[in-house]
Structure formats: C-alpha cells, structure tokens
Design an enzyme around this catalytic site. Structure first.
Site, PDB file in Angstrom:
ATOM      1  CG  ASN A 104      65.871  35.542  48.436  1.00  0.00           C
ATOM      2  OD1 ASN A 104      66.737  36.160  49.007  1.00  0.00           O
ATOM      3  ND2 ASN A 104      65.579  34.309  48.764  1.00  0.00           N
ATOM      4  CG  ASP A 105      62.601  32.484  48.593  1.00  0.00           C
ATOM      5  OD1 ASP A 105      63.192  32.897  47.595  1.00  0.00           O
ATOM      6  OD2 ASP A 105      62.880  31.421  49.166  1.00  0.00           O
ATOM      7  CG  PHE A 130      67.837  29.952  54.452  1.00  0.00           C
ATOM      8  CD1 PHE A 130      68.575  31.109  54.695  1.00  0.00           C
ATOM      9  CD2 PHE A 130      68.411  28.979  53.638  1.00  0.00           C
ATOM     10  CE1 PHE A 130      69.845  31.286  54.144  1.00  0.00           C
ATOM     11  CE2 PHE A 130      69.675  29.144  53.083  1.00  0.00           C
ATOM     12  CZ  PHE A 130      70.402  30.290  53.333  1.00  0.00           C
ATOM     13  CB  SER A 131      62.014  30.351  52.637  1.00  0.00           C
ATOM     14  OG  SER A 131      62.433  31.420  51.834  1.00  0.00           O
ATOM     15  CD  GLU A 145      65.997  26.541  46.416  1.00  0.00           C
ATOM     16  OE1 GLU A 145      65.756  27.328  45.482  1.00  0.00           O
ATOM     17  OE2 GLU A 145      66.942  26.695  47.211  1.00  0.00           O
ATOM     18  CD  GLN A 156      64.703  33.902  53.170  1.00  0.00           C
ATOM     19  OE1 GLN A 156      65.824  33.458  53.050  1.00  0.00           O
ATOM     20  NE2 GLN A 156      64.089  33.953  54.347  1.00  0.00           N
ATOM     21  NE  ARG A 210      67.169  25.513  50.267  1.00  0.00           N
ATOM     22  CZ  ARG A 210      68.097  24.673  49.817  1.00  0.00           C
ATOM     23  NH1 ARG A 210      68.740  23.882  50.641  1.00  0.00           N
ATOM     24  NH2 ARG A 210      68.369  24.600  48.522  1.00  0.00           N
ATOM     25  CG  ASP A 211      62.797  26.768  51.500  1.00  0.00           C
ATOM     26  OD1 ASP A 211      63.511  27.435  52.277  1.00  0.00           O
ATOM     27  OD2 ASP A 211      63.149  26.487  50.336  1.00  0.00           O
ATOM     28  CD1 TRP A 242      68.397  39.353  48.952  1.00  0.00           C
ATOM     29  CD2 TRP A 242      69.232  39.860  46.932  1.00  0.00           C
ATOM     30  NE1 TRP A 242      68.250  38.247  48.144  1.00  0.00           N
ATOM     31  CE2 TRP A 242      68.767  38.525  46.894  1.00  0.00           C
ATOM     32  CE3 TRP A 242      69.820  40.395  45.772  1.00  0.00           C
ATOM     33  CZ2 TRP A 242      68.843  37.730  45.764  1.00  0.00           C
ATOM     34  CZ3 TRP A 242      69.902  39.594  44.655  1.00  0.00           C
ATOM     35  CH2 TRP A 242      69.417  38.282  44.647  1.00  0.00           C
TER      36      TRP A 242
HETATM   37  C1  FRU Z   1      64.745  29.911  47.403  1.00  0.00           C
HETATM   38  C2  FRU Z   1      65.774  29.804  48.499  1.00  0.00           C
HETATM   39  C3  FRU Z   1      65.243  28.955  49.629  1.00  0.00           C
HETATM   40  C4  FRU Z   1      66.007  29.452  50.822  1.00  0.00           C
HETATM   41  C5  FRU Z   1      66.127  30.922  50.513  1.00  0.00           C
HETATM   42  C6  FRU Z   1      67.408  31.546  50.992  1.00  0.00           C
HETATM   43  O1  FRU Z   1      64.874  31.022  46.601  1.00  0.00           O
HETATM   44  O2  FRU Z   1      66.996  29.306  47.991  1.00  0.00           O
HETATM   45  O3  FRU Z   1      65.364  27.566  49.411  1.00  0.00           O
HETATM   46  O4  FRU Z   1      65.312  29.232  52.005  1.00  0.00           O
HETATM   47  O5  FRU Z   1      66.034  31.061  49.112  1.00  0.00           O
HETATM   48  O6  FRU Z   1      67.376  32.929  50.837  1.00  0.00           O
END
Ligand code: FRU
Length: 501
Positions: free
Chosen positions: A45-46, A105-106, A230, A62, A174-175, A43
C-alpha cells in the site's frame, strides 16, 4: 570478529526468502504492470520515504511479503536513477521490536550528514480490555542507513510518543513526514482529536532528528473532513504551502468523495512561529477510483514530485489470486496555478516511449478506430476539438464484451471515467469537472496492464483507476455526438521496464 546478526537483519532475511518463494509461485502475469512500481509478490500500500539520495530516487512502500493480503507491515524498497527505470532493492524495514512488533507503518526519509534516515510509525496492537483503553499504540521511530540499502533501527526508539496533553487521541498518531527548513527539521503527523471524531495534523520540530518537540496542531477538520487524517505531507511550491493528507470518513457530496477514503490537499501558509497552517478549502488530488496516501519529495532539480498508491482500501483486487496486490501511480510533477495544484507526468517519462503514431485533423462522428492505435501498454496524447460536438466518448481496452470509457459532456462540463464493462474487478463511474479551453479538450492517458491514468487539460484534473481487462481487450474507439475533430493524436507504445518480473 564476525558480528552477530541483529533481530532486524534476521527478520529482513526471512521476509526476503518469502518473496523469493512467492515469486516462484506467482500466478498469471497478465495484470503485472510494465512500467509502474509494484512488488515482486505480496501486498503493497502507501508509498513511504520517497526521496532523492546518493544520485537515485528511492521509493519505499508499505509491504506484506508473506501474502497478497495486508498483514504486519514491512517497508519494501525500489530505486531509480530517472523516475522511469526502477529496480527492486532488499526490504528496508521489518517489524519485530517491542515498539513496532505489529508493523512498521508509513513514514518518510531525509538525508543528514550523508546518511539516510527513515522516520516511521511503530504499530503495536493491544489486547481488548487493556489498561490504556485503546486498541493500539503508535509511536514514531528512526532507522538509519549509510548505503541507502541496509537500515538499522535506532537504539533509542521511539523518538516520538504521544504528547502528554492536548486534544489528541492516544490511539491514532501515525505517518510522519519530515522536511528541513533553515537548519531545523520538522515533521507532520496524522492524528485525530480526543474530544471529537475530527482528523488533524500535528507539527513537531527537531534539531537533530532524534530529539523531537511537539509544536502544535497544525491543521484540523472543522467537522466535515473526516475522523482521521492519514499520511499528511507538507511541501512548499513557490509562495504556496501545501498540506497533502488522506482523510478517512468524509461523507459523499454529489459526485465528490465517492471512494472509501479521500486524498487531497489544502493550500495555505504555515506560520513557523505558531506552528499553525492557515488553509484554504480541501481539494481532491485525483478524481478517479484508486488513489491514496500520496507522498511528495523535492528532487535534485528542485521539482516537487508526488507518487500515490493506485488502489483503495477494501476494494476488490483480482490480482490477489495471482499472489500480488497493489501498485503505485506514475510519478507526477506538481506545480501550482492560482492556488490550485497541477499534477503532470514529468518529462522523463518520455523515455518510456518505444514508437509513435501521429494523426492530425481526423474528423470523428460514429465509433472510429485508427490504424495502429491499440494495445495494453501505451501513452496517448490527444487534442480534441469539440466545437462541432456536444460531447465525445473514448473507449479503451476494448474487446467484444469489454471496454473502459472516458466520456466528456460539453453542457455539464463533466469528464466521466466508467469501468462497468472493464471486465472482472470493481466497477462504477467517477466524474470530474473539466473546462474546455477554446473548445479544446487535452488528454494524456497512461495505460498499463491493469491501470489507467488520465491527465486532463495539462494535469489540472487527473483520474486514476485499476482495471482488469482480458488479454485480448486492446482496442481503442473514438466517438462523438456531432462532429469532433482530433486535432492531433500521438500514440506511443511504452516499454517494459522490469527486467526480471
Ligand atoms: C494509510 C495507512 C496508514 C498506515 C498504513 C498501514 O493507507 O492506513 O495510516 O500507516 O496505511 O499500512
């Protein structure tokens, strides 16, 4: 003497082994992208840590390498000399320390003294009924690399914890996205207010990337921009400051904000003295279905390049049954015109082209096919003259039963992307206001095996979507209400950049 393996190195090795195994077990490759960044298995994501370091573009993301579902986050890693050809690199970060045990996380990346620094969120889940009264702790942490491939977590982590005071929710922070200005470092962090369900962005500064000080709430929602921001990102294009962010919980308004979460920007000016960003209204960065958590970087040519996750939280992802999930958009070069962002494919993407069919001045009324214009991996550049038409409809990935349609209606000036008949996977329609210039509609379309990205009027509007057509759905149809003239069409089959996919 042989050095002992750190916990982190061991966790990275376990994750790499999981990828090798999952890659062997991966199912049908029919929706694997030919030229977009996706993970080998598992998987994603970001986008994270997008940067130019030691002669290459680096893109982290991610990543959950142990399944095609979201899980404890790692940082996957790919690099490219030219934004076109990408290679997979070993996992950069794996969770496991007390401050990031439930996920790395990001975050973002920056070069300092020849080393590559990552600043990321350490995520820790708290059990119900804990004394903090929160479900999680999120702190910001550093990792450093001398070769851009192997990262060591900083022994003094975390480098940023919750500020002791202020209207800041103690469970959501975060991020971090870093940048450098006049010898100082800054970062913006996603947050929400403690007193209300309002998203906000926090500004921090540092002289050395280690010792960070809270400056101020840089910008916040005034009530209609969601409960959490985010992945904030700040960049400067000429005179215009741009705060990119992904607000969660914005209510739909007409044809806008129909996705679960939004991604966009506010243009404005950051006052570095007060730390306050004076902003214009929020604008979407993409009007399609699948675009989230964009991250930008300034490259060695001084361009601002952005990339985003081309999926949406909670959306159906049919590729999960094949052992992988998620991909990135193509990189997009950002510029600003009258305070509005234009996002266009960078020049380099022309190197993906492996052929060309050009047609000029073709009259279209009834549904028309053009010889050789078909496929599942291509770029198509079109200039459509709609002076004699009320609208037009272009259909892509067409088979007997499937099609993905792009419709333009001249009277309402609406461009619609519809995936109701795309095949399996999520359905629906998204719309964007697009004005014609001298009755001309200019479109650039990037098609890959399970995605479509539309750049209208030179990138003034973009629409991105995941679609999951069958292998035989390769047709392209042009139709118009009245008579449309295709002033010019350039159709380019694109190459497969992944060598060992
Ligand atoms: C955004 C998010 C971030 C977090 C990450 C976790 O898509 O929710 O805020 O750091 O994904 O995977």
């Amino acid at each position: 003497m042989k050095k002992e393996k750190t916990n982190h190195q061991a966790a990275v090795e376990r994750a790499m082994e999981a990828i090798r195994q999952a890659q062997k077990e991966r199912g049908d490759a029919q929706w694997r992208p030919a030229y977009h960044v996706a993970a080998r298995a598992g998987w994603i994501n970001d986008p994270n840590g997008f940067c130019f370091y030691d002669g290459q573009y680096h893109l982290f993301y991610q990543y959950h390498p142990f399944s095609a579902q979201w899980g404890p986050m790692h940082w996957g890693h790919a690099a490219s000399p030219d934004l076109v050809h990408w290679n997979h690199l070993p996992i950069a970060l794996a969770p496991g320390e007390p401050y990031d045990k439930d996920g790395c996380f990001s975050g973002s990346a920056l070069e300092k003294d020849g080393k590559l620094y990552l600043l990321y969120t350490g995520h820790v889940d708290l059990p119900p009924g804990n004394s903090r009264g929160q479900d999680r702790i999120e702190t910001q942490n550093l990792a450093v690399s001398e070769d851009g491939v192997h990262f060591e977590k900083y022994a003094g982590n975390p480098v940023i914890s919750y500020p002791a005071s202020g209207d800041i929710h103690q469970g959501h922070m975060r991020d971090p996205k870093m940048w450098r200005r006049e010898g100082r470092y800054y970062c913006v962090i996603g947050s929400r207010k403690a007193s209300a369900e309002h998203g906000q962005a926090l500004l921090y500064t540092s002289e050395d990337l280690i010792d960070w000080k809270f400056v101020s709430v840089m910008a916040s929602s005034d009530g209609d921009l969601g409960f959490m921001w985010e992945c904030p990102d700040f960049t400067q294009i000429g005179e215009t400051g741009l705060l990119l962010f992904s607000p969660q919980g914005v209510e739909p308004q007409g044809r806008k904000y129909l996705n679960l979460h939004q991604s966009g920007y506010a243009a404005g000016t950051l006052n570095y003295g007060t730390g306050v960003f004076c902003r214009e209204p929020f604008e979407l960065l993409d009007y399609g279905f699948d675009f989230y958590a964009p991250q930008s970087m300034i490259d060695d040519k001084g361009r601002c390049v952005m990339i985003a996750w081309m999926d949406m939280w909670k959306s159906e992802m049919p590729e999960q049954k094949n052992g992988w999930a998620g991909m990135m958009t193509i990189p997009r070069a950002l510029s600003v015109e009258n305070g509005k962002v234009i996002a266009a494919p960078p020049e380099e993407l022309k190197h993906l082209r492996v052929g060309r069919i050009t047609r000029e001045d073709v009259a279209v009324g009834e549904a028309t096919r053009l010889d050789g214009v078909a496929g599942d991996v291509y770029e198509m550049d079109l200039t459509l003259d709609l002076s004699g038409a009320d609208g037009c409809e272009l259909s892509f990935r067409v088979s007997k039963t499937q099609r993905t349609t792009l419709r333009y209606d001249k009277s309402s000036r609406i461009l619609s992307l519809n995936r109701d008949l795309s095949s399996v996977g999520p359905k629906g329609e998204r719309q964007a206001a697009v004005s014609l210039e001298d009755c001309l509609l200019k479109l650039r379309i990037f098609m890959d095996r399970s995605s479509i990205e539309v750049f209208a009027q030179g990138g003034r509007r973009t629409m991105s979507a995941r679609i999951y057509p069958g292998k035989d759905a390769t047709g392209v149809l042009f139709a118009a209400e009245g008579e449309m003239r295709i002033r010019r069409l350039d159709f380019y089959p694109l190459k497969q950049i992944w060598r060992c996919d």
